[in-house]
Structures are given as structure tokens and as C-alpha cells.
Enzyme design. Sequence first.
Site, PDB file in Angstrom:
ATOM      1  N   ARG A 147       6.416   0.469  -1.485  1.00  0.00           N
ATOM      2  CA  ARG A 147       5.173   0.143  -2.177  1.00  0.00           C
ATOM      3  C   ARG A 147       5.096  -1.378  -2.313  1.00  0.00           C
ATOM      4  O   ARG A 147       6.081  -2.031  -2.681  1.00  0.00           O
ATOM      5  CB  ARG A 147       5.124   0.792  -3.560  1.00  0.00           C
ATOM      6  N   HIS A 179       0.034  -0.136   6.552  1.00  0.00           N
ATOM      7  CA  HIS A 179       0.540   1.049   5.829  1.00  0.00           C
ATOM      8  C   HIS A 179       0.529   2.296   6.729  1.00  0.00           C
ATOM      9  O   HIS A 179      -0.188   3.277   6.451  1.00  0.00           O
ATOM     10  CB  HIS A 179      -0.290   1.294   4.551  1.00  0.00           C
ATOM     11  N   GLU A 226      -3.396  -3.571  -1.829  1.00  0.00           N
ATOM     12  CA  GLU A 226      -3.976  -3.014  -0.593  1.00  0.00           C
ATOM     13  C   GLU A 226      -5.464  -2.716  -0.784  1.00  0.00           C
ATOM     14  O   GLU A 226      -5.838  -2.228  -1.853  1.00  0.00           O
ATOM     15  CB  GLU A 226      -3.245  -1.707  -0.223  1.00  0.00           C
TER      16      GLU A 226
HETATM   17  C1  DGY Z   1       3.579   7.961   0.895  1.00  0.00           C
HETATM   18  O1  DGY Z   1       3.665   9.133   1.290  1.00  0.00           O
HETATM   19  O2  DGY Z   1       3.751   7.677  -0.290  1.00  0.00           O
HETATM   20  C2  DGY Z   1       3.296   6.905   1.906  1.00  0.00           C
HETATM   21  O3  DGY Z   1       3.126   5.659   1.410  1.00  0.00           O
HETATM   22  C3  DGY Z   1       2.185   7.322   2.824  1.00  0.00           C
HETATM   23  O4  DGY Z   1       2.864   7.900   3.856  1.00  0.00           O
END
Ligand code: DGY
Length: 323
Positions: free
Chosen positions: A243, A290, A272
Site C-alpha cells: 500500500r 497498481h 492513488e
Molecule cells: C489487493 O488485493 O489488496 C491489491 O492491492 C489489489 O490486488
Amino acid sequence: MNGDLTRRHGDTERGPVIATSFPLPDEALGLLGEVGTVAGPHGWRDALGEAAALLCLLTDTVDAALLESAPRLRIVANAVVGFNHVDVAACRARGIVVTNTPDVLTAATAELAWALLLAAVRRLPQAERSLRAGEFHGWGFWDYLGDGLEGRTLGIYGMGRIGRAVARRAGGFGMRVIYHSRTPLPADEERALDAERVSFGDLLARGDVISLHAPLTPETRHAFGRDALARMRPGSVLVNTARGPLVDEAALADALRDGPLAAAGLDVYEHEPAVHPGLLELPNVVLLPHIGSATRGTRTAMAMLAARNVHAVLSGHPPLTPI
Ligand code: DGY
């Protein structure tokens, strides 16, 4: 729709309303059609007033305001693994089940972490840009040099499913693995991965490459801030597929420009879809939009798992992957 499901107050003629914020594969629509009526993705917010289930993504904030507009909700099936965008406590307080999609995206995300790591260490985007710009005039002994991985140390921040999958792949590159995680791995797993648990300070001081795999929580937000970045090894590399807010992007841009970092590979961002302008102008950071779990098979599996969770809960069964 199965006739044996318990009809609840507010369910439509065709069963409970299942709102989805994103398009679902036919297989998932078929499954959900057995237990209710799918609404969305177009206009899914308008369906919340009636919805018994919501399938959502990391771009959908599920907070008290949303829950207020969805009084009949019984399940929030978050179709990704991270759930920092869902107010889980508020859901629980209303008796709403929250689920996510662990396991099915582990390999894809670990593979992308390695792709970023290799791209950053061997400077692939710079080399490719140079070729496209017509600057490749033949093989040059001292051209396009990057770093190697063999014998170097991979530091993993957060040793959950994805962190462990990244660690498992390190042996193939001849890297030693250290990790920093709130919870130690069971001894047999630590041995199998040949991984050493270290303090956060040691992770920073010893990792030649540090790859982030922790969830976003108040404790991990900006864990890689100015101070931590300054304590990383000279010439080291940071990879983030977890993240964005784990890293202070402004501080990272400075650490990439002025040291100690040689490079970074990022798939996720603090705000983002915005990317810090300081990063956009640097050649030594690989920037991806992402896409950690973005393989056809994985995304289908994520959608199916979310649909299965909804199917279970609306059929009166426990969810498969509750949070
Ligand atoms: C998640 O699953 O949390 C990712 O960031 C997206 O694949």
C-alpha cells in the site's frame, strides 16, 4: 434462484439485491443469480438502499456514510485482499460480515514484486527507453550497468502470505532473506525459507533490497518515512507492492535523488491515482499502475471468491474468507 433461501424483509421478488461496483465474469453472475438479483456496476450506489450484499474494490470507500445508505446490508465482499478502505468495526457493529480475497492473488503479487525488483536493480526501464530513443549503437562493455542479486540480502517488511511467497522465490536468485514482522514465523517455516527475523533497524541497515508486504494500518503508515529511508543502505533498493502510504513519497523522492537509495520499484502510491511529481521526474524509479494482482486468472479468481462469499452468506452459511 434457489427456492430454499430464507426470504428477508426488503428482499425483492427475485431475492436479495446484490450490488456490485465492478463488472463480474459470467461465472460469478451465474453463481450470484442463484441467491439474488445483481445490480450494477452502473448505478450500484443507487441500489444500496435495497442491497443485502455489496461486492466492492479498494477504490470504494466503505465507511459509516455508505453503511448508513445501505440499511439491509448483510455482507461486504471486498474483492481484493487489502481492506484499509473498509471500516470493518462499523460493519461489525451493524452485524455486517466483511470478507476479502486472500491466497488467490499471492503468487501474482509476489511475481510482480520480483518483476519490479529486477527492473529496478538492472535498470530495465532506463535501458529500454534508451533503445527506443535510438541510443543503442551496438553492444558496449560499460553500457547499461545495473547491480546483481546473487549473494545480496533481501529484506522483507511484513511476512504474511505475500511476503512469504516473495521470500520463497529468493533462493532461486541466491539471495539471503531477512524479515521484519510483528509475528515471527513458526520455526519450521523460518527454516524452510532460510529467513532470519530482525528488528526494523536491522532490516534497514542490512537489506540490499527491501520489499514491502505489510497491510496499511495506523502503525505501518509512513513506516518508510524520512528517518527510516535515511537509515537504509547506500545503494539499496525499495520495492512497494503493498500500500502506498507505507512510504512517505516526498521523502522517497529525496532519498532517490540525494541518496542513500539507488533505485525503487513502486506499484502503489500514497494518493492513488496521483503519483508524487518528484518521483515522476526521476529515472531511477520504476512506476507501475497498481497491477500486482492483474493477471486474467487471478482477477477472475478474486471475483469468484467474492461471489462465493456472497453466495455463502445469502444462503445462510458462514463466509469462506471472513476478515
Ligand atoms: C489487493 O488485493 O489488496 C491489491 O492491492 C489489489 O490486488
